[in-house]
Write a protein that holds these residues in place. Structure first.
Motif, PDB file in Angstrom:
ATOM      1  N   ALA A 346     -72.871  -3.714  30.877  1.00  0.00           N
ATOM      2  CA  ALA A 346     -73.175  -5.132  30.747  1.00  0.00           C
ATOM      3  C   ALA A 346     -72.204  -5.933  31.609  1.00  0.00           C
ATOM      4  N   VAL A 347     -72.671  -6.997  32.174  1.00  0.00           N
ATOM      5  CA  VAL A 347     -71.828  -7.877  32.984  1.00  0.00           C
ATOM      6  C   VAL A 347     -71.814  -9.253  32.329  1.00  0.00           C
ATOM      7  N   PRO A 348     -70.651  -9.825  32.005  1.00  0.00           N
ATOM      8  CA  PRO A 348     -69.322  -9.307  32.305  1.00  0.00           C
ATOM      9  C   PRO A 348     -68.949  -8.114  31.422  1.00  0.00           C
ATOM     10  N   VAL A 349     -68.083  -7.253  31.941  1.00  0.00           N
ATOM     11  CA  VAL A 349     -67.699  -6.048  31.230  1.00  0.00           C
ATOM     12  C   VAL A 349     -66.640  -6.374  30.177  1.00  0.00           C
ATOM     13  N   ALA A 350     -66.500  -5.480  29.218  1.00  0.00           N
ATOM     14  CA  ALA A 350     -65.488  -5.638  28.171  1.00  0.00           C
ATOM     15  C   ALA A 350     -65.007  -4.258  27.760  1.00  0.00           C
ATOM     16  N   THR A 351     -63.780  -4.171  27.290  1.00  0.00           N
ATOM     17  CA  THR A 351     -63.275  -2.896  26.809  1.00  0.00           C
ATOM     18  C   THR A 351     -64.000  -2.523  25.517  1.00  0.00           C
ATOM     19  N   GLU A 352     -63.875  -1.254  25.130  1.00  0.00           N
ATOM     20  CA  GLU A 352     -64.588  -0.773  23.945  1.00  0.00           C
ATOM     21  C   GLU A 352     -63.652   0.096  23.121  1.00  0.00           C
ATOM     22  N   GLU A 353     -63.625  -0.133  21.843  1.00  0.00           N
ATOM     23  CA  GLU A 353     -62.762   0.644  20.959  1.00  0.00           C
ATOM     24  C   GLU A 353     -63.264   2.085  20.890  1.00  0.00           C
ATOM     25  N   PRO A 354     -62.396   3.074  21.141  1.00  0.00           N
ATOM     26  CA  PRO A 354     -62.832   4.477  21.092  1.00  0.00           C
ATOM     27  C   PRO A 354     -63.196   4.883  19.669  1.00  0.00           C
ATOM     28  N   PRO A 355     -64.198   5.727  19.508  1.00  0.00           N
ATOM     29  CA  PRO A 355     -64.567   6.177  18.163  1.00  0.00           C
ATOM     30  C   PRO A 355     -63.544   7.149  17.595  1.00  0.00           C
ATOM     31  N   HIS A 356     -63.406   7.136  16.278  1.00  0.00           N
ATOM     32  CA  HIS A 356     -62.618   8.158  15.596  1.00  0.00           C
ATOM     33  C   HIS A 356     -63.292   9.509  15.818  1.00  0.00           C
ATOM     34  N   VAL A 357     -62.524  10.561  15.813  1.00  0.00           N
ATOM     35  CA  VAL A 357     -63.109  11.872  16.125  1.00  0.00           C
ATOM     36  C   VAL A 357     -64.205  12.263  15.142  1.00  0.00           C
ATOM     37  N   ASP A 358     -64.102  11.837  13.888  1.00  0.00           N
ATOM     38  CA  ASP A 358     -65.160  12.156  12.930  1.00  0.00           C
ATOM     39  C   ASP A 358     -66.464  11.460  13.318  1.00  0.00           C
ATOM     40  N   GLU A 359     -66.368  10.214  13.757  1.00  0.00           N
ATOM     41  CA  GLU A 359     -67.550   9.494  14.215  1.00  0.00           C
ATOM     42  C   GLU A 359     -68.131  10.155  15.461  1.00  0.00           C
ATOM     43  N   TRP A 360     -67.245  10.609  16.335  1.00  0.00           N
ATOM     44  CA  TRP A 360     -67.702  11.249  17.563  1.00  0.00           C
ATOM     45  C   TRP A 360     -68.441  12.550  17.242  1.00  0.00           C
ATOM     46  N   HIS A 361     -67.884  13.352  16.337  1.00  0.00           N
ATOM     47  CA  HIS A 361     -68.537  14.609  15.962  1.00  0.00           C
ATOM     48  C   HIS A 361     -69.920  14.341  15.364  1.00  0.00           C
ATOM     49  N   ALA A 362     -70.026  13.317  14.554  1.00  0.00           N
ATOM     50  CA  ALA A 362     -71.313  12.990  13.938  1.00  0.00           C
ATOM     51  C   ALA A 362     -72.332  12.607  15.007  1.00  0.00           C
ATOM     52  N   ALA A 363     -71.888  11.836  15.998  1.00  0.00           N
ATOM     53  CA  ALA A 363     -72.794  11.438  17.074  1.00  0.00           C
ATOM     54  C   ALA A 363     -73.172  12.633  17.945  1.00  0.00           C
ATOM     55  N   GLU A 364     -72.252  13.579  18.102  1.00  0.00           N
ATOM     56  CA  GLU A 364     -72.490  14.721  18.956  1.00  0.00           C
ATOM     57  C   GLU A 364     -73.578  15.649  18.403  1.00  0.00           C
ATOM     58  N   GLN A 365     -73.799  15.602  17.124  1.00  0.00           N
ATOM     59  CA  GLN A 365     -74.823  16.461  16.537  1.00  0.00           C
ATOM     60  C   GLN A 365     -76.224  16.114  17.062  1.00  0.00           C
ATOM     61  N   HIS A 366     -76.356  14.899  17.598  1.00  0.00           N
ATOM     62  CA  HIS A 366     -77.652  14.457  18.126  1.00  0.00           C
ATOM     63  C   HIS A 366     -77.608  14.282  19.631  1.00  0.00           C
TER      64      HIS A 366
END
Length: 372
Positions: A346-366
């Motif tokens: 998206a423009v203008p760009v913005a930083t993004e908070e990194p996900p916690h590893v548990d959230e990342w693992h949950a997203a990775e299942q899909h």
């Protein structure tokens, strides 16, 4: 012309800066990380002909002002354009962004890859970080998240574990900027890209703690890092401390050095950047054909030994701890295959908070397991 051009959200950031809705194929190869030696053999070894005629395909490096290598020593021409993170910083600052210290200390452990693992006393290092900096935000590389020994070592020491995601995630660099731009200090046990990023945006950065063992890399590699870039290494590697007296001057010197290593002096305006990347008014067919056909074949031939790597390339890989056994590469046959270009930012760009590893693992299942 190769998937490495789109690693870590680099092409997405460059496209946003250049005023494009999404990345295009690049007419050449883009350096995808800071290197202690030349990026030519370290990153571009699979394509020995790229750069021989820069009018067609360029070797796009971050800087010609690095301590670890000189462009005059290379057998191919390189074009410096600055690191994508500096383009992201330029965009953010134009929107009023400033760094803060609200995250407190951030630690980025030196990570392994699918070709070489980091081994050693992860638990002791995690406890040392907790003792020196207190409970910290620890950014884990996705390659290490599949190893419960590593993740539990850091979690059990009281740290908060996050990740910037896979290397093909177009939002990767936005998450890294969130970390390094909001930390009171960024530390690592090896001098690496994240340390340079932090120092470049004005965040205190330091290297300390057990460097651990990486693949086939010798101890001389760590010693060389310390002797070549002493500005980033603490005076007492056992406790991560820095002398209070002169700390501000040391941070200023480290920032100047980091910006030189990342190529701040080479940053281009949007029009010039589009020209160097080969992003004309309409997309060109040549880089796309190379991306989907020529590039995978060239890399396969190199991995299978049908095409020989240069001596400089073999040396760079050995010194970097990477084994060249074809079987190691063939364990992940889908990792190097081209996939659709990443989405734009998206423009203008913005930083993004990194996900916690548990959230990342949950997203990775899909998610796509071959994401790299």
């Amino acid at each position: 012309m190769d998937i490495q051009n789109h690693y870590y959200g680099h092409s997405a950031v460059l496209a946003a800066y250049a005023g494009l809705r999404r990345p295009r194929h690049i007419a050449g190869l883009l350096q995808h990380g800071w290197t202690a030696s030349s990026p030519v053999p370290a990153h571009f070894a699979d394509f020995p002909r790229v750069g021989t005629d820069p009018r067609q395909r360029r070797l796009l490096v971050w800087s010609h002002g690095c301590r670890g290598w000189s462009p005059s020593d290379e057998d191919r021409e390189t074009t410096p354009i600055g690191a994508p993170l500096l383009y992201l910083e330029r965009q953010l600052r134009s929107q009023g962004w400033t760094r803060s210290e609200r995250l407190g200390p951030v630690f980025v452990p030196f990570h392994g890859t699918r070709l070489a693992r980091v081994t050693g006393a992860h638990g002791e290092l995690a406890r040392q970080v907790a003792k020196v900096d207190g409970p910290s935000t620890v950014c884990m590389h996705h390659e290490d998240l599949s190893d419960p020994e590593i993740t539990s070592a850091w979690a059990d020491a009281g740290h908060t574990l996050v990740t910037a995601g896979r290397r093909n995630d177009p939002r990767f660099l936005l998450r890294i900027m969130h970390l390094v731009g909001n930390a009171s200090r960024v530390s690592s046990n090896r001098l690496s890209t994240a340390v340079l990023y932090a120092a470049a945006v004005g965040t205190p950065a330091a290297v300390w703690g057990d460097p651990l063992t990486f693949g086939a890399q010798s101890s001389t590699a760590v010693e060389q890092l310390r002797s070549t870039w002493p500005e980033f290494h603490t005076s007492d590697p056992d406790d991560g401390s820095r002398p209070v007296e002169g700390a501000a001057e040391a941070d200023t010197a480290a920032t100047a050095l980091a910006r030189r290593e990342l190529g701040a002096e080479h940053l281009l305006d949007p029009d010039a950047l589009r020209g160097v990347l080969g992003w004309g008014r309409t997309p060109s067919l040549g880089p796309g054909l190379q991306y989907y056909a020529a590039s995978p074949l060239a890399k396969a031939a190199m991995v299978l030994g049908l095409t020989k790597r240069s001596e400089a390339s073999r040396k760079a890989m050995t010194e970097g701890g990477i084994a060249t056994n074809p079987m190691l590469w063939l364990r992940n046959p889908l990792a190097a295959l081209p996939r659709p270009l990443p989405q734009g930012l998206a423009v203008p760009v913005a930083t993004e908070e990194p996900p916690h590893v548990d959230e990342w693992h949950a997203a990775e299942q899909h998610a796509d397991p071959s994401g790299g």
